[in-house]
Design a protein around this motif. Structure first.
Motif, PDB file in Angstrom:
ATOM      1  N   THR A 126      -3.500  -2.147  -1.922  1.00 14.11           N
ATOM      2  CA  THR A 126      -4.114  -1.459  -3.070  1.00 14.11           C
ATOM      3  C   THR A 126      -4.741  -0.230  -2.441  1.00 14.11           C
ATOM      4  OG1 THR A 126      -6.123  -2.643  -3.398  1.00 14.11           O
ATOM      5  CG2 THR A 126      -4.292  -3.718  -4.532  1.00 14.11           C
ATOM      6  N   ILE A 127      -5.509  -0.435  -1.393  1.00 13.56           N
ATOM      7  CA  ILE A 127      -5.879   0.652  -0.778  1.00 13.56           C
ATOM      8  C   ILE A 127      -5.097   1.440   0.352  1.00 13.56           C
ATOM      9  CG2 ILE A 127      -8.279   1.422   0.597  1.00 13.56           C
ATOM     10  CD1 ILE A 127      -8.539  -1.876  -0.549  1.00 13.56           C
ATOM     11  N   ALA A 128      -4.431   0.728   1.009  1.00 11.26           N
ATOM     12  CA  ALA A 128      -3.398   1.305   2.077  1.00 11.26           C
ATOM     13  C   ALA A 128      -1.984   0.989   1.615  1.00 11.26           C
ATOM     14  CB  ALA A 128      -4.149   0.765   3.513  1.00 11.26           C
ATOM     15  N   PRO A 129      -1.306   1.482   0.701  1.00  8.80           N
ATOM     16  CA  PRO A 129      -0.037   0.867   0.102  1.00  8.80           C
ATOM     17  C   PRO A 129       1.004   1.110   1.288  1.00  8.80           C
ATOM     18  CG  PRO A 129      -0.588   3.217  -0.796  1.00  8.80           C
ATOM     19  CD  PRO A 129      -1.862   2.462   0.061  1.00  8.80           C
ATOM     20  N   ASP A 130       0.829   1.909   2.508  1.00  9.93           N
ATOM     21  CA  ASP A 130       1.765   2.072   3.470  1.00  9.93           C
ATOM     22  C   ASP A 130       1.430   1.184   4.716  1.00  9.93           C
ATOM     23  OD1 ASP A 130       3.348   3.922   1.773  1.00  9.93           O
ATOM     24  OD2 ASP A 130       2.118   5.477   2.557  1.00  9.93           O
ATOM     25  N   GLY A 169      -4.261   2.608   9.890  1.00  8.71           N
ATOM     26  CA  GLY A 169      -2.907   2.819   9.568  1.00  8.71           C
ATOM     27  C   GLY A 169      -1.983   2.314  11.000  1.00  8.71           C
ATOM     28  N   THR A 170      -2.417   0.986  11.651  1.00 12.91           N
ATOM     29  CA  THR A 170      -1.809   0.628  12.799  1.00 12.91           C
ATOM     30  C   THR A 170      -1.266  -0.757  12.513  1.00 12.91           C
ATOM     31  OG1 THR A 170      -3.874  -0.160  13.678  1.00 12.91           O
ATOM     32  CG2 THR A 170      -3.378   2.009  14.212  1.00 12.91           C
ATOM     33  N   VAL A 171      -0.693  -1.280  13.478  1.00 13.24           N
ATOM     34  CA  VAL A 171       0.072  -2.498  13.325  1.00 13.24           C
ATOM     35  C   VAL A 171      -1.195  -3.411  13.891  1.00 13.24           C
ATOM     36  CG1 VAL A 171       1.590  -4.426  14.245  1.00 13.24           C
ATOM     37  CG2 VAL A 171       2.212  -2.025  14.014  1.00 13.24           C
ATOM     38  N   PRO A 172      -1.402  -4.525  12.958  1.00 17.99           N
ATOM     39  CA  PRO A 172      -2.603  -5.780  13.294  1.00 17.99           C
ATOM     40  C   PRO A 172      -2.587  -6.104  14.678  1.00 17.99           C
ATOM     41  CG  PRO A 172      -1.344  -6.001  11.256  1.00 17.99           C
ATOM     42  CD  PRO A 172      -0.627  -5.040  11.782  1.00 17.99           C
ATOM     43  N   ASP A 173      -3.632  -6.115  15.310  1.00 17.58           N
ATOM     44  CA  ASP A 173      -3.634  -6.681  16.568  1.00 17.58           C
ATOM     45  C   ASP A 173      -4.263  -8.145  16.398  1.00 17.58           C
ATOM     46  OD1 ASP A 173      -4.385  -7.495  19.061  1.00 17.58           O
ATOM     47  OD2 ASP A 173      -5.770  -5.943  19.525  1.00 17.58           O
ATOM     48  N   LEU A 174      -3.446  -9.052  16.604  1.00 20.55           N
ATOM     49  CA  LEU A 174      -3.433 -10.551  16.488  1.00 20.55           C
ATOM     50  C   LEU A 174      -3.711 -11.159  17.610  1.00 20.55           C
ATOM     51  CD1 LEU A 174      -0.782 -10.929  13.535  1.00 20.55           C
ATOM     52  CD2 LEU A 174      -3.261 -10.286  13.114  1.00 20.55           C
TER      53      LEU A 174
END
Length: 325
Positions: A272-276, A209-214
């Motif tokens: 589909t697994i983590a809609p938010d 539930g975090t912002v992706p670390d890219l």
């Protein structure tokens, strides 16, 4: 015709067998009713994620011929899957590491060939990569007979090109059955952040539930970026099937999904697994070419079991169970 030893008596030596892809190869071999022995330079202990399997583990260094020969004294090895690492030119903080890592890597590869010949194993599998196709200027499906260049901008494909040439040389000078696995982009349990594609970082963000670390990526990812991306459980099973096939007609096989997957598809599947989940990426990008898996399919019966949605669900479930990677 080559006939693989009866599986009741088969034992496959796997180098790198507790790593990302290696762990899934070990499990896939056991699923096929085959015993494995894994060599470890460090502590000789089976990791938790393989603790349910009867894996033999020996503390040994593939660069030490005496170490490897000692494995053969303890176990009746009938085949080898060599997945151990490659030489990186830079050490911590970018310091040059000199010749030693390359010498150890090459010595390990030659030692594998030597003990394979001494033990008269059925087959030796050597890990390669989709990266060997980079720089060809080819557009379209990537087939194993495509002419590749001798140069590479990154140490991984550079080392794998050397491995393929040396593997071919060993096969022709020793009579060993040597097979090269050109492994596509791979994601899933036990994987690390990858500099070439965003799927692992996106999955971790969806699970947490975090912002992706890219930060680990070589360039800023976009929705349309894509490559042939295989789920690691399929990759492990494909390698196991190549190792155990009664007869292989070729020396080189693409180990892949056989289709290109874009970041947009990954994000759709993860939602589909983590809609938010906050997985937004900018538009644009370039999708790479898929790898042809006709050889793999025809000679082993392989077909991927994990579509993008199934892979995303399985990986996020694994991460949410408390696994760090």
């Amino acid at each position: 015709m080559l006939t693989i030893t009866s599986r009741e008596y088969t034992m496959i030596l796997v180098t790198g067998g507790f790593g990302f892809i290696g762990s899934h190869v070990v499990r896939a071999l056991h699923d096929q009713g085959v015993r494995t022995v894994v060599v470890q330079r460090g502590r000789a202990a089976v990791p938790e994620h393989l603790a349910d399997l009867p894996v033999a583990v020996v503390r040994a260094d593939v660069a030490d011929l005496a170490d490897l020969r000692a494995v053969g004294e303890r176990h009746s090895v009938t085949g080898i899957v060599h997945l151990a690492g490659y030489p990186m030119p830079d050490g911590p903080e970018g310091r040059r590491t000199g010749i030693d890592p390359t010498q150890r890597w090459l010595q390990g590869l030659l030692n594998i060939g030597r003990v394979a010949q001494e033990w008269q194993v059925d087959r030796v599998g050597l890990a390669s990569t989709i990266g060997v196709y980079f720089g060809t200027g080819h557009r379209g499906v990537l087939t194993e007979d495509l002419a590749v260049t001798l140069t590479a901008p990154h140490p991984i494909p550079r080392a794998k090109k050397i491995t393929e040439l040396l593997g071919e040389h060993l096969a022709e000078t020793t009579g060993l059955d040597v097979v090269h696995y050109r492994i596509s982009g791979t994601w899933g349990p036990l994987g690390h952040a990858d500099p070439f594609f965003a799927a692992p970082a996106l999955a971790h963000a969806a699970a947490a539930g975090t912002v992706p670390d890219l930060a680990a990526l070589a360039g800023a990812p976009r929705l349309g970026d894509g490559l042939d991306l295989n789920y690691v459980k399929d990759t492990g099973r494909a390698i196991a099937l190549l190792q155990l096939a009664d007869r292989l007609r070729y020396r080189t096989y693409n180990v892949a999904a056989g289709r290109t997957t874009t970041n947009a598809e990954i994000i759709t599947a993860l939602r589909t697994i983590a809609p938010d989940a906050d997985l937004a990426l900018p538009d644009g990008g370039e999708a790479g070419d898929p790898m042809d898996i006709t050889r793999l399919r025809e000679d082993t019966g392989y077909a991927p079991r994990y579509g993008t949605v199934e892979a995303a669900d399985d990986y996020v479930t694994w991460l949410r169970a408390g696994h760090l990677r």
